[in-house]
Design an enzyme around this catalytic site. Structure first.
Site, PDB file in Angstrom:
ATOM      1  N   CYS A 175      19.514  26.584  50.604  1.00  0.00           N
ATOM      2  CA  CYS A 175      20.356  25.489  49.612  1.00  0.00           C
ATOM      3  C   CYS A 175      20.345  24.325  50.604  1.00  0.00           C
ATOM      4  CB  CYS A 175      21.662  26.002  49.659  1.00  0.00           C
ATOM      5  SG  CYS A 175      22.900  24.775  49.521  1.00  0.00           S
TER       6      CYS A 175
ATOM      7  N   CYS B 129      23.438  22.474  51.392  1.00  0.00           N
ATOM      8  CA  CYS B 129      24.177  23.145  52.525  1.00  0.00           C
ATOM      9  C   CYS B 129      23.604  22.334  53.779  1.00  0.00           C
ATOM     10  CB  CYS B 129      23.860  24.671  52.434  1.00  0.00           C
ATOM     11  SG  CYS B 129      24.307  25.374  50.930  1.00  0.00           S
TER      12      CYS B 129
END
Lengths: 327, 122
Positions: free
Chosen positions: B32, B35
């Site tokens: 991700c 993230c």
């Protein structure tokens, strides 16, 4: 290099950070898009690039040196006062997947609605559930096929009466047992649980020919309806085509302003591959370097005085070089 | 000053709840991008506001710790949740923060940091 902090909602590294596997980048039989970008970043840093995780807020390309201002990290509303300047500029802001602005889209964004099957499709909430993909191109096919790995069923809504995808891709889609293709069909509204952070549960769809509306069960909705180039920053300053892509001189990456170069998807709506973007990035870098050297008066060239062609005095006379012009 | 905790199962996380009054949890995934972008910022918040035994900053990899992700119905990455004595609490009116929202996360960490310092008598 300004990699941005979630500029337009995408992490630095851009679309490749949300690409599962890249299978056509030379040197890699197969590599995760995110990994490829991590490695590019490392390589760039190792070459001495200073990478700044802030998003550029504003540019002024009217005069040289070019001026630009930044957003503070994570705050896209404020613009820092500090003015920065650049002698040359390479724009590689890329493009972003389009949304449809359907009723319910904002409410269920991240709670069922996504623009990236590969990023979100494997979340537990989508396992063994009915899902919907909107789009008829190659990316729609890729997304739908990816989702079939975990989903119970995938319905693909195609606005027109046929797929725009390549023939091979179209065949992969039409023959898949878990996939149901609805032609001439658009989405109308996303429905779901009313509570806060409620999940999407249904999608209202409409047949564009018969105008008949229908509600289908759907726990996930994935958009694959094209891209918008990230060029709002350069509006009214650089030449763009009707879709907002920067216009560049083919093969040279030069834009309508000298000293401003563009590379990658921001100037390419046709190929849009990691490798074609890397290629145009290399061209832009070489052109920018050459351009900067040309601007630098301290780098004199003995031949420079000599390589000017004499202007023809009368029409029809071919100008003559006294020495070879330098390329 | 405290290190980031990495609970790998629900029981790990419960042990952390038992030993620490306030816990902030960052639910993330390796693949991700957002993230990754907010990770250094979160690490910084942990350094700045963490208090041993009173306020811990944890990171949960949703792919490796699927039992935790399922128990807290994580729907987007990254998601940040806050806990007091093991119960999920809203901070600054937010039950959770979805997405790499630097402003809200910074404000939440500051609030928790203040509460933790008071509690620890610092």
């Amino acid at each position: 290099m300004y990699e941005g902090f979630l500029a337009l909602g995408i992490a630095a590294g851009g679309q490749l950070t949300t690409t599962d596997e890249v299978e056509n980048f030379p040197g890699f039989k197969m590599i995760q898009g995110g990994k490829l970008m991590d490695q590019m970043r490392e390589q760039s840093e190792a070459c001495g690039t200073e990478i700044i995780s802030q998003t550029v807020a504003k540019v002024d390309l009217k005069a040289k040196p070019f001026k630009y201002w930044l957003h503070p990290m994570g705050d896209d509303e404020t613009i820092e006062e500090e003015e920065h300047t650049a002698d040359a500029l390479i724009i590689a802001t890329g493009a972003k997947a389009r949304r449809l602005d359907l009723p319910g889209e904002d409410k269920f964004w991240g709670n069922g609605v996504s623009a990236c099957a590969v990023c979100d499709g494997s979340l537990p909430m989508f396992r063994e559930q009915p899902l919907v993909v909107i789009g008829g191109g190659d990316s729609a096919v890729e997304e739908a096929l990816y989702l079939t790995k975990k989903a119970k069923k995938v319905t693909v809504l195609v606005r027109r009466d046929k797929l725009r995808a390549s023939r091979t891709n179209a065949r992969r889609l039409t023959t898949h047992p878990k996939i149901d293709i609805r032609y001439n069909t658009s989405a109308v509204e996303i429905k779901g649980e009313e509570k806060k952070n409620g999940l999407m549960t249904q999608l209202v769809i409409k047949n564009n020919v018969t105008k008949e509306e229908q509600t289908i069960e759907a726990k996930g909705l994935f958009y694959a309806v094209g891209h918008d180039p990230a060029t709002a920053l350069f509006k009214d300053q650089l030449e763009m085509d009707e879709d907002g892509y920067l216009i560049t001189d083919p093969g040279r990456c030069t834009t309508s302003i000298e000293g401003v170069f563009a590379a990658g998807d921001v100037q390419d709506k046709r190929y849009r591959q990691a490798i074609t973007s890397a290629g145009s990035g290399c061209i832009a870098a070489l052109e920018a370097e050459k351009w900067l050297a040309d601007q630098d008066d301290s780098i004199t060239n003995e031949l420079e005085v000599e390589n000017q062609a004499e202007k023809s005095q009368t029409n029809g006379v071919v100008p003559e070089y006294r020495s070879n012009p330098l390329l | 000053m405290a290190d980031i905790k990495h609970p790998s199962s629900l029981s790990d996380l419960q042990a952390l709840f038992a030993s620490t009054t306030y816990v902030a949890v960052d639910f993330y995934a390796d693949w991700c991008g957002p993230c990754k972008q907010i990770a250094p910022y979160y690490a910084n918040l942990a350094k700045q506001h963490g208090v041993d035994g009173t306020l811990a900053f944890a990171k949960v990899n949703v792919d490796n710790a699927q039992d935790i992700a399922a128990a807290y119905r994580v729907q987007a990455m990254p998601t940040f949740m806050f806990f007091k004595e093991g119960k999920q609490v809203a901070v600054n009116g937010n039950k959770m923060i979805q997405g790499a929202d630097v402003k809200s996360l910074g404000a939440a960490a500051e609030k928790l940091g203040g509460l933790a310092k008071k509690k620890a008598g610092l």
